[in-house]
Design an enzyme around this catalytic site. Structure first.
Site, PDB file in Angstrom:
ATOM      1  N   LYS A 197      -3.928 -28.955  16.925  1.00  0.00           N
ATOM      2  CA  LYS A 197      -5.120 -29.537  17.536  1.00  0.00           C
ATOM      3  C   LYS A 197      -6.314 -28.708  17.084  1.00  0.00           C
ATOM      4  CE  LYS A 197      -7.228 -30.760  21.976  1.00  0.00           C
ATOM      5  NZ  LYS A 197      -7.040 -30.759  23.441  1.00  0.00           N
ATOM      6  N   ARG A 207     -14.914 -36.157  25.940  1.00  0.00           N
ATOM      7  CA  ARG A 207     -15.383 -35.292  27.014  1.00  0.00           C
ATOM      8  C   ARG A 207     -16.259 -36.042  27.996  1.00  0.00           C
ATOM      9  NH1 ARG A 207     -16.264 -29.990  23.040  1.00  0.00           N
ATOM     10  NH2 ARG A 207     -14.018 -29.701  22.671  1.00  0.00           N
ATOM     11  N   ARG A 219     -14.195 -23.896  22.428  1.00  0.00           N
ATOM     12  CA  ARG A 219     -12.737 -23.759  22.466  1.00  0.00           C
ATOM     13  C   ARG A 219     -12.158 -23.230  21.158  1.00  0.00           C
ATOM     14  NH1 ARG A 219     -12.398 -29.565  25.536  1.00  0.00           N
ATOM     15  NH2 ARG A 219     -12.926 -28.779  27.615  1.00  0.00           N
ATOM     16  N   GLU A 235       2.165 -23.432  13.113  1.00  0.00           N
ATOM     17  CA  GLU A 235       2.108 -23.768  14.539  1.00  0.00           C
ATOM     18  C   GLU A 235       3.179 -24.802  14.889  1.00  0.00           C
ATOM     19  OE1 GLU A 235       0.439 -22.646  17.052  1.00  0.00           O
ATOM     20  OE2 GLU A 235      -1.517 -21.890  16.454  1.00  0.00           O
ATOM     21  N   LYS A 250      -4.077 -33.540  15.640  1.00  0.00           N
ATOM     22  CA  LYS A 250      -5.277 -34.104  16.264  1.00  0.00           C
ATOM     23  C   LYS A 250      -6.480 -33.323  15.764  1.00  0.00           C
ATOM     24  CE  LYS A 250      -7.290 -34.906  20.861  1.00  0.00           C
ATOM     25  NZ  LYS A 250      -7.124 -34.731  22.317  1.00  0.00           N
ATOM     26  N   SER A 276     -11.598 -39.838  19.914  1.00  0.00           N
ATOM     27  CA  SER A 276     -12.752 -40.587  20.417  1.00  0.00           C
ATOM     28  C   SER A 276     -13.881 -40.705  19.410  1.00  0.00           C
ATOM     29  CB  SER A 276     -13.263 -39.928  21.694  1.00  0.00           C
ATOM     30  OG  SER A 276     -13.648 -38.581  21.461  1.00  0.00           O
ATOM     31  N   TYR A 315      -7.272 -45.761  20.682  1.00  0.00           N
ATOM     32  CA  TYR A 315      -7.954 -46.540  21.718  1.00  0.00           C
ATOM     33  C   TYR A 315      -7.994 -48.025  21.363  1.00  0.00           C
ATOM     34  CZ  TYR A 315      -9.280 -41.899  23.246  1.00  0.00           C
ATOM     35  OH  TYR A 315      -9.235 -40.596  23.681  1.00  0.00           O
TER      36      TYR A 315
END
Length: 325
Positions: A197, A207, A219, A235, A250, A276, A315
């Site tokens: 991610k 968000r 982040r 990872e 992602k 998004s 979505y």
């Protein structure tokens, strides 16, 4: 001039020929619909930065999930927006938490006909908007956070989640969750790990929808650096070794090379989240009349599948299902 003996256009001549030799396909079975459920609202509320996406009430969520199941979509992933937040994200593992209530309701509605995935993170539930518990100096405490993720996973499994999806990018999160689930007699609950991610610029609309923007800083100390690809493979390997049943990359569209690299090394299903910002960009361009919306959406899904993703969180799941049928 001699004509070539091999003519590739022969197999592109008609729609039927193109279908016959198509290398990659998008099917309804590949799609997962991300959904938002919010406490304290009287009816579903539109997300301004994501046209067509709603913050659902429990009632409207139940209707939406029934409609998705009827379309043949195999899974949804739930994000909760609680009415109250605190430093520890207490609502994330509350028995009467917004996602726990939704999981029990949806399990009654669809039974085992649809896979219920619960996002496992703290950013929607903390008053500071970060994905974990903070130290006194404001840093995210990795080990205290994964202990919270373990508690959240058990709570979600108790409520009926088939899959829990840790998305905070904490070191050791998968192993801690697997141990907690097994100890709580949830050995059959699967883990979809957000293994790669990235700290992307494209999360802004999410968000808005999840009401989880960090109140300070960013982040980047826990999400991955967009410059790194080999790290994603590392990872992912760690998460698989810790017990991940599926892994995820992602964002999707700007990270097709990472999807390919992960899919070539992982021996578990690979998911990709069409996030998004990717959704909002195509919607905005289509609204401006600059591209054909349906063609662009389907081409974007095809690209993600062609890169190697077995599963696509999008979505557009409902609309795409209708088009693909």
């Amino acid at each position: 001039m001699a004509f070539p003996e091999h003519r590739s256009r022969r197999l592109r001549r008609t729609p039927a020929l193109r279908r016959l030799v198509g290398e990659t396909r998008v099917d309804v079975d590949d799609l997962v619909a991300p959904l938002f459920v919010k406490e304290g609202i009287d009816g579903p509320e539109p997300v301004a930065s994501m046209p067509g996406v709603l913050q659902h009430t429990q009632e409207s969520l139940r209707k939406e999930v029934r409609a998705l199941a009827d379309l043949g979509i195999p899974a949804v992933v739930l994000f909760g927006v609680p009415a109250a937040k605190d430093a520890a994200g207490s609502g994330a593992d509350a028995r009467d938490g917004v996602v726990q209530v939704a999981l029990r309701s949806l399990r009654d509605e669809v039974g085992d006909d649809l896979v219920l995935i619960a996002d496992n993170c703290l950013d929607e539930y903390t008053d500071h908007g970060h994905c974990g518990v903070l130290t006194a100096d404001g840093e995210v405490d990795n080990d205290a956070t994964i202990a919270r993720y373990a508690e959240i996973a058990v709570s979600q499994a108790d409520a009926g989640a088939d899959v829990v999806a840790p998305s905070g990018m904490m070191d050791g999160q998968v192993g801690a969750i697997r141990a907690a689930l097994d100890s709580a007699s949830h050995g059959s609950t699967a883990i979809l790990a957000y293994s790669a991610k990235y700290a992307s610029a494209l999360y802004g609309p999410f968000r808005d929808a999840a009401e989880c923007a960090p109140q300070f800083g960013d982040r980047r100390s826990y999400q991955m650096d967009p410059r790194n690809a080999r790290e994603a493979v590392d990872e992912t390997a760690l998460d698989v070794a810790e017990g991940a049943d599926m892994v995820m990359v992602k964002p999707a569209m700007l990270y097709l090379d990472v999807i390919r690299a992960v899919s070539e090394m992982a021996d578990v299903p690979v998911a990709a989240y069409q996030i998004s910002g990717e959704y909002a960009m195509i919607e905005a361009a289509a609204a401006g009349g600059w591209l054909d919306r349906r063609s662009a959406v389907l081409e974007s899904l095809l690209a993600i599948r062609r890169a190697g993703a077995d599963v696509v969180l999008t979505y557009w799941a409902a609309e795409a299902a209708g088009w693909l049928r």
